[in-house]
Design a protein around this motif. Sequence first.
Motif, PDB file in Angstrom:
ATOM      1  N   THR A  18       0.828  -1.210   0.000  1.00 37.09           N
ATOM      2  CA  THR A  18       0.000   0.000   0.000  1.00 37.09           C
ATOM      3  C   THR A  18       0.861   1.258   0.000  1.00 37.09           C
ATOM      4  O   THR A  18       0.632   2.194  -0.775  1.00 37.09           O
ATOM      5  CB  THR A  18      -0.900   0.036   1.262  1.00 37.09           C
ATOM      6  N   GLU A  37       9.432   3.697   7.534  1.00 32.81           N
ATOM      7  CA  GLU A  37       9.329   2.238   7.586  1.00 32.81           C
ATOM      8  C   GLU A  37       9.984   1.756   8.876  1.00 32.81           C
ATOM      9  O   GLU A  37      11.129   2.094   9.163  1.00 32.81           O
ATOM     10  CB  GLU A  37      10.014   1.621   6.359  1.00 32.81           C
ATOM     11  N   ALA A  38       9.258   0.933   9.631  1.00 26.95           N
ATOM     12  CA  ALA A  38       9.766   0.464  10.929  1.00 26.95           C
ATOM     13  C   ALA A  38      10.985  -0.447  10.792  1.00 26.95           C
ATOM     14  O   ALA A  38      11.867  -0.452  11.651  1.00 26.95           O
ATOM     15  CB  ALA A  38       8.651  -0.275  11.668  1.00 26.95           C
ATOM     16  N   GLY A  44       7.700  -4.854   3.540  1.00 28.26           N
ATOM     17  CA  GLY A  44       6.642  -5.466   4.349  1.00 28.26           C
ATOM     18  C   GLY A  44       6.339  -6.892   3.923  1.00 28.26           C
ATOM     19  O   GLY A  44       7.166  -7.579   3.313  1.00 28.26           O
ATOM     20  N   HIS A  45       5.139  -7.329   4.244  1.00 25.30           N
ATOM     21  CA  HIS A  45       4.750  -8.684   3.852  1.00 25.30           C
ATOM     22  C   HIS A  45       4.731  -8.810   2.329  1.00 25.30           C
ATOM     23  O   HIS A  45       4.912  -9.904   1.790  1.00 25.30           O
ATOM     24  CB  HIS A  45       3.372  -9.020   4.428  1.00 25.30           C
ATOM     25  N   GLY A  50       3.843 -14.133  -2.438  1.00 22.41           N
ATOM     26  CA  GLY A  50       3.903 -14.917  -3.674  1.00 22.41           C
ATOM     27  C   GLY A  50       3.779 -14.077  -4.929  1.00 22.41           C
ATOM     28  O   GLY A  50       3.879 -14.611  -6.038  1.00 22.41           O
ATOM     29  N   ASN A  52       1.301 -12.880  -6.424  1.00 22.30           N
ATOM     30  CA  ASN A  52       0.110 -13.137  -7.245  1.00 22.30           C
ATOM     31  C   ASN A  52      -0.836 -11.945  -7.059  1.00 22.30           C
ATOM     32  O   ASN A  52      -1.311 -11.709  -5.950  1.00 22.30           O
ATOM     33  CB  ASN A  52      -0.584 -14.424  -6.788  1.00 22.30           C
ATOM     34  N   MET A 193       6.466   4.508  13.536  1.00 18.39           N
ATOM     35  CA  MET A 193       5.456   5.477  13.981  1.00 18.39           C
ATOM     36  C   MET A 193       4.813   4.995  15.281  1.00 18.39           C
ATOM     37  O   MET A 193       4.385   3.834  15.375  1.00 18.39           O
ATOM     38  CB  MET A 193       4.373   5.638  12.918  1.00 18.39           C
ATOM     39  N   THR A 231       0.160   0.429   7.256  1.00 20.31           N
ATOM     40  CA  THR A 231       0.926  -0.299   8.263  1.00 20.31           C
ATOM     41  C   THR A 231       0.696  -1.812   8.254  1.00 20.31           C
ATOM     42  O   THR A 231       1.255  -2.529   9.070  1.00 20.31           O
ATOM     43  CB  THR A 231       0.623   0.267   9.666  1.00 20.31           C
ATOM     44  N   GLY A 232      -0.121  -2.312   7.362  1.00 20.21           N
ATOM     45  CA  GLY A 232      -0.132  -3.745   7.086  1.00 20.21           C
ATOM     46  C   GLY A 232      -0.903  -4.639   8.025  1.00 20.21           C
ATOM     47  O   GLY A 232      -0.796  -5.853   7.936  1.00 20.21           O
ATOM     48  N   SER A 266       0.002  -1.040  15.071  1.00 15.06           N
ATOM     49  CA  SER A 266       0.356   0.333  15.476  1.00 15.06           C
ATOM     50  C   SER A 266      -0.437   1.369  14.688  1.00 15.06           C
ATOM     51  O   SER A 266      -0.767   2.429  15.233  1.00 15.06           O
ATOM     52  CB  SER A 266       1.858   0.567  15.354  1.00 15.06           C
ATOM     53  N   GLU A 525      -4.019  -3.891   4.523  1.00 20.68           N
ATOM     54  CA  GLU A 525      -4.504  -4.741   5.613  1.00 20.68           C
ATOM     55  C   GLU A 525      -4.869  -3.973   6.880  1.00 20.68           C
ATOM     56  O   GLU A 525      -5.510  -4.523   7.766  1.00 20.68           O
ATOM     57  CB  GLU A 525      -3.471  -5.840   5.918  1.00 20.68           C
ATOM     58  N   HIS A 533      -7.734 -11.512  -0.062  1.00 16.28           N
ATOM     59  CA  HIS A 533      -6.327 -11.769   0.239  1.00 16.28           C
ATOM     60  C   HIS A 533      -5.477 -10.792  -0.557  1.00 16.28           C
ATOM     61  O   HIS A 533      -5.490 -10.812  -1.771  1.00 16.28           O
ATOM     62  CB  HIS A 533      -6.006 -13.213  -0.143  1.00 16.28           C
ATOM     63  N   GLY A 534      -4.834  -9.897   0.060  1.00  6.91           N
ATOM     64  CA  GLY A 534      -3.709  -9.170  -0.281  1.00  6.91           C
ATOM     65  C   GLY A 534      -3.404  -8.082  -1.232  1.00  6.91           C
ATOM     66  O   GLY A 534      -3.773  -6.936  -1.089  1.00  6.91           O
ATOM     67  N   LEU A 535      -2.644  -8.453  -2.258  1.00 11.61           N
ATOM     68  CA  LEU A 535      -1.863  -7.449  -2.996  1.00 11.61           C
ATOM     69  C   LEU A 535      -2.719  -6.542  -3.871  1.00 11.61           C
ATOM     70  O   LEU A 535      -2.364  -5.372  -4.067  1.00 11.61           O
ATOM     71  CB  LEU A 535      -0.810  -8.152  -3.864  1.00 11.61           C
TER      72      LEU A 535
HETATM   73  C1  LIG Z   1       4.249 -15.151   2.744  1.00 11.78           C
HETATM   74  C2  LIG Z   1       3.126 -14.331   2.173  1.00 11.78           C
HETATM   75  C3  LIG Z   1       2.665 -14.598   0.888  1.00 11.78           C
HETATM   76  C4  LIG Z   1       1.662 -13.819   0.339  1.00 11.78           C
HETATM   77  N1  LIG Z   1       1.308 -14.030  -0.956  1.00 11.78           N
HETATM   78  C5  LIG Z   1       0.365 -13.243  -1.528  1.00 11.78           C
HETATM   79  C6  LIG Z   1       0.031 -13.387  -2.901  1.00 11.78           C
HETATM   80  O1  LIG Z   1       0.640 -14.171  -3.638  1.00 11.78           O
HETATM   81  N2  LIG Z   1      -0.978 -12.617  -3.408  1.00 11.78           N
HETATM   82  C7  LIG Z   1      -1.646 -11.707  -2.646  1.00 11.78           C
HETATM   83  O2  LIG Z   1      -2.552 -11.051  -3.149  1.00 11.78           O
HETATM   84  N3  LIG Z   1      -1.297 -11.504  -1.346  1.00 11.78           N
HETATM   85  C8  LIG Z   1      -0.303 -12.232  -0.782  1.00 11.78           C
HETATM   86  N4  LIG Z   1       0.057 -12.032   0.517  1.00 11.78           N
HETATM   87  C9  LIG Z   1      -0.599 -10.955   1.267  1.00 11.78           C
HETATM   88  C10 LIG Z   1       0.018  -9.596   0.904  1.00 11.78           C
HETATM   89  O3  LIG Z   1       1.417  -9.683   0.913  1.00 11.78           O
HETATM   90  C11 LIG Z   1      -0.433  -8.544   1.899  1.00 11.78           C
HETATM   91  O4  LIG Z   1      -1.844  -8.563   1.991  1.00 11.78           O
HETATM   92  C12 LIG Z   1       0.004  -7.161   1.499  1.00 11.78           C
HETATM   93  O5  LIG Z   1       1.398  -7.079   1.460  1.00 11.78           O
HETATM   94  C13 LIG Z   1      -0.553  -6.129   2.473  1.00 11.78           C
HETATM   95  O6  LIG Z   1      -0.069  -4.881   2.107  1.00 11.78           O
HETATM   96  P1  LIG Z   1       0.059  -3.759   3.227  1.00 11.78           P
HETATM   97  O7  LIG Z   1       0.637  -2.552   2.560  1.00 11.78           O
HETATM   98  O8  LIG Z   1      -1.229  -3.615   3.925  1.00 11.78           O
HETATM   99  O9  LIG Z   1       1.088  -4.367   4.277  1.00 11.78           O
HETATM  100  P2  LIG Z   1       2.611  -4.759   4.094  1.00 11.78           P
HETATM  101  O10 LIG Z   1       2.920  -5.092   2.693  1.00 11.78           O
HETATM  102  O11 LIG Z   1       2.930  -5.758   5.139  1.00 11.78           O
HETATM  103  O12 LIG Z   1       3.379  -3.410   4.467  1.00 11.78           O
HETATM  104  C14 LIG Z   1       3.228  -2.824   5.749  1.00 11.78           C
HETATM  105  C15 LIG Z   1       4.529  -2.135   6.127  1.00 11.78           C
HETATM  106  O13 LIG Z   1       4.276  -1.216   7.191  1.00 11.78           O
HETATM  107  C16 LIG Z   1       5.361  -1.262   8.101  1.00 11.78           C
HETATM  108  N5  LIG Z   1       4.888  -0.768   9.387  1.00 11.78           N
HETATM  109  C17 LIG Z   1       3.965  -1.327  10.188  1.00 11.78           C
HETATM  110  N6  LIG Z   1       3.772  -0.557  11.280  1.00 11.78           N
HETATM  111  C18 LIG Z   1       4.609   0.504  11.156  1.00 11.78           C
HETATM  112  C19 LIG Z   1       4.860   1.646  11.960  1.00 11.78           C
HETATM  113  N7  LIG Z   1       4.217   1.857  13.115  1.00 11.78           N
HETATM  114  N8  LIG Z   1       5.792   2.552  11.541  1.00 11.78           N
HETATM  115  C20 LIG Z   1       6.455   2.357  10.355  1.00 11.78           C
HETATM  116  N9  LIG Z   1       6.243   1.287   9.552  1.00 11.78           N
HETATM  117  C21 LIG Z   1       5.318   0.383   9.951  1.00 11.78           C
HETATM  118  C22 LIG Z   1       5.735  -2.726   8.113  1.00 11.78           C
HETATM  119  O14 LIG Z   1       7.039  -2.916   8.640  1.00 11.78           O
HETATM  120  C23 LIG Z   1       5.612  -3.080   6.633  1.00 11.78           C
HETATM  121  O15 LIG Z   1       6.815  -2.844   5.950  1.00 11.78           O
HETATM  122  C24 LIG Z   1       1.070 -12.784   1.096  1.00 11.78           C
HETATM  123  C25 LIG Z   1       1.520 -12.518   2.386  1.00 11.78           C
HETATM  124  C26 LIG Z   1       2.544 -13.273   2.921  1.00 11.78           C
HETATM  125  C27 LIG Z   1       3.032 -12.955   4.297  1.00 11.78           C
END
Ligand SMILES: Cc1cc2nc3c(=O)[nH]c(=O)nc-3n(C[C@H](O)[C@H](O)[C@H](O)COP(=O)(O)OP(=O)(O)OC[C@H]3O[C@@H](n4cnc5c(N)ncnc54)[C@H](O)[C@@H]3O)c2cc1C
Length: 556
Positions: A18, A37-38, A44-45, A50, A52, A193, A231-232, A266, A525, A533-535
């Motif tokens: 995100t 970024e923490a 991040g995740h 994967g 996808n 943060m 923040t994921g 957080s 997230e 699910h996810g990306l």
């Molecule tokens: C092993 C694995 C495989 C996956 N495979 C797939 C797939 O193939 N297809 C799919 O659609 N989805 C997949 N997902 C899910 C997908 O990766 C996540 O849903 C997606 O990355 C979420 O995006 P996000 O930006 O919300 O969080 P993230 O990508 O996790 O990013 C959040 C970031 O915020 C940072 N953060 C958190 N709190 C703080 C704070 N207080 N201060 C500063 N930084 C902070 C974290 O360190 C992290 O870097 C998978 C997840 C995992 C773990």
Amino acid sequence: MSERRLQADIVVVGSGATGMPAAIVAHEAGCSVILVEAEADIGGHAITSGGNVPLGGGTSTQKKFGIEDSPELLFKDLTDWSVVEANGFPDYRYNDRQIIRAFAENSAPTYEWLLAHGVVFAPKAPDQRGGGAIGNSVPREMHAVPVSWPLVQTGAPAAPEERLSFSTGNGLMRPLEKAAREGGVEILLEHHMTALHREGRRAGGRVTGIAVEHRGERLDIAARRAVILATGGSSGNVEFRRMFDPRLTAEYCGLAGMPWSDQDASGELAAMDVGAALWGLYNHVGEFGATITKPGRIGTQYGYVNLHWQPGSKVFHKVRATGLRVADWQDVILVNMLGKRFYDETGKQFTANNYNMIRPYVHGHWLNAKTIKYDPNNWLNAAMAGIGDSENGGGPIWAIFDADAVKREKWDPRPPYVDFAEGFCFEAGTIEELAQKIRMKHQRVPMLPEILAATVSLYNNFVADGIDSDFAKPKPLYKIEKPPFYAAWATPVVHDTRAGLRINAQCQVVDMKGRVIPGLYCGGESAGGFSQHGLARATCQGFIAGRCAAKENPAS
Ligand SMILES: Cc1cc2nc3c(=O)[nH]c(=O)nc-3n(C[C@H](O)[C@H](O)[C@H](O)COP(=O)(O)OP(=O)(O)OC[C@H]3O[C@@H](n4cnc5c(N)ncnc54)[C@H](O)[C@@H]3O)c2cc1C
């Protein structure tokens, strides 16, 4: 740290799926952007994922391969009340219509934007591989490929023959990082943060910046236009996740994506402190998808099936063991803390809707839900059921196996494949001795040697008879009789967060009175209202949040 670094038009928190798009989009709209970024590296995740990516609604690749999709079809798919899983749980019924409409309209534009910012997708038609809750009507799943970027899981690039076919989040996040850095987004690593600043909350005042912790030092970063929370999610925060499901106690310590990054809630907690509401909470406890999963690797804390950490990874000192990939669950029995079996070991985790899962499918038709064959996959519920006392949480689950299983699976049950040091794997010459050895922080009652010995002996009788009279495991195949014997961590793995902050179609965070909190955005997230699910939802909401936040008037 210079003054310039402590103020920007837009402050983005989190550099995953995100945050990275949000930061680039806002910067390209003319804003100065600081991304905090923490962790010590970005991604991040998303970078461990994967790769996808189910963006649809009429992408150029869907068109190229003759797949007819549209924002309207995507919207209908992701709000279809009639789609249910084999256990009766509906995938889409509780999605927020405004949030899904915004996703449907922006899905294809996000895909084209990713292409324009260096992400390479496998050169083939969209399919359904790796998807979860992406809609039943047409294939939408695209696969980001690593090209020559080093993989965080191994520390090395993919093999040359896999560089345009192997789907991985590395191929999504490294090109975006490059685009962000080259474009001029300021990225501050190891900046966690801890709070949001908001002026005049009662009067509906705006969010003005964030507080950050950096190597023990506290900093304030002002945001002239907006803060974007990326923040994921919250699944790594035990007390937060237990608001949704009291069973999710501390033993579920192998969060998928950890230890690359956490989901410590957080973002949610900071936003709630300034008045934000939560949203779509059913989506996190509905029994579908991957909020919690059956492990695919045993003998390690981090057993998520699709994440294979290897010694070359720069976080391997935290991972400690690769785990043993289970090819055939006939090779082990699974027991709870007491040493008792609880379910057919070959049992499965929850399922999720995907392209073509319901056949024939007519959107919104009552028959879709009616004709599903009721066939629940309850391995997870049995594993989390506990031992009959008044404590919550199922406790550790142990895979018990012998030397013959090691041979059949071609395992090497030694470090770095298993984690003896931290108590995620044990070895012994007899079953009784094995039970006595199982001592680790989550094993809150001792496993009695006579109970485990009785369990193994009964199971060996089932093998002799060819019938599992306790749990109907399809024809139990192998006795457990040849030393050494092993107990390997096989506890469920927490994964997605599917509920979070209340947002609107512009990804603005909304408070408990239904009012927008000025200057605060969220996606991915940490945002609620969208069960997928996810990306795709994360990148798309980052795209929306970055664009909308950049239009905010700067604070004077
Ligand atoms: C092993 C694995 C495989 C996956 N495979 C797939 C797939 O193939 N297809 C799919 O659609 N989805 C997949 N997902 C899910 C997908 O990766 C996540 O849903 C997606 O990355 C979420 O995006 P996000 O930006 O919300 O969080 P993230 O990508 O996790 O990013 C959040 C970031 O915020 C940072 N953060 C958190 N709190 C703080 C704070 N207080 N201060 C500063 N930084 C902070 C974290 O360190 C992290 O870097 C998978 C997840 C995992 C773990």
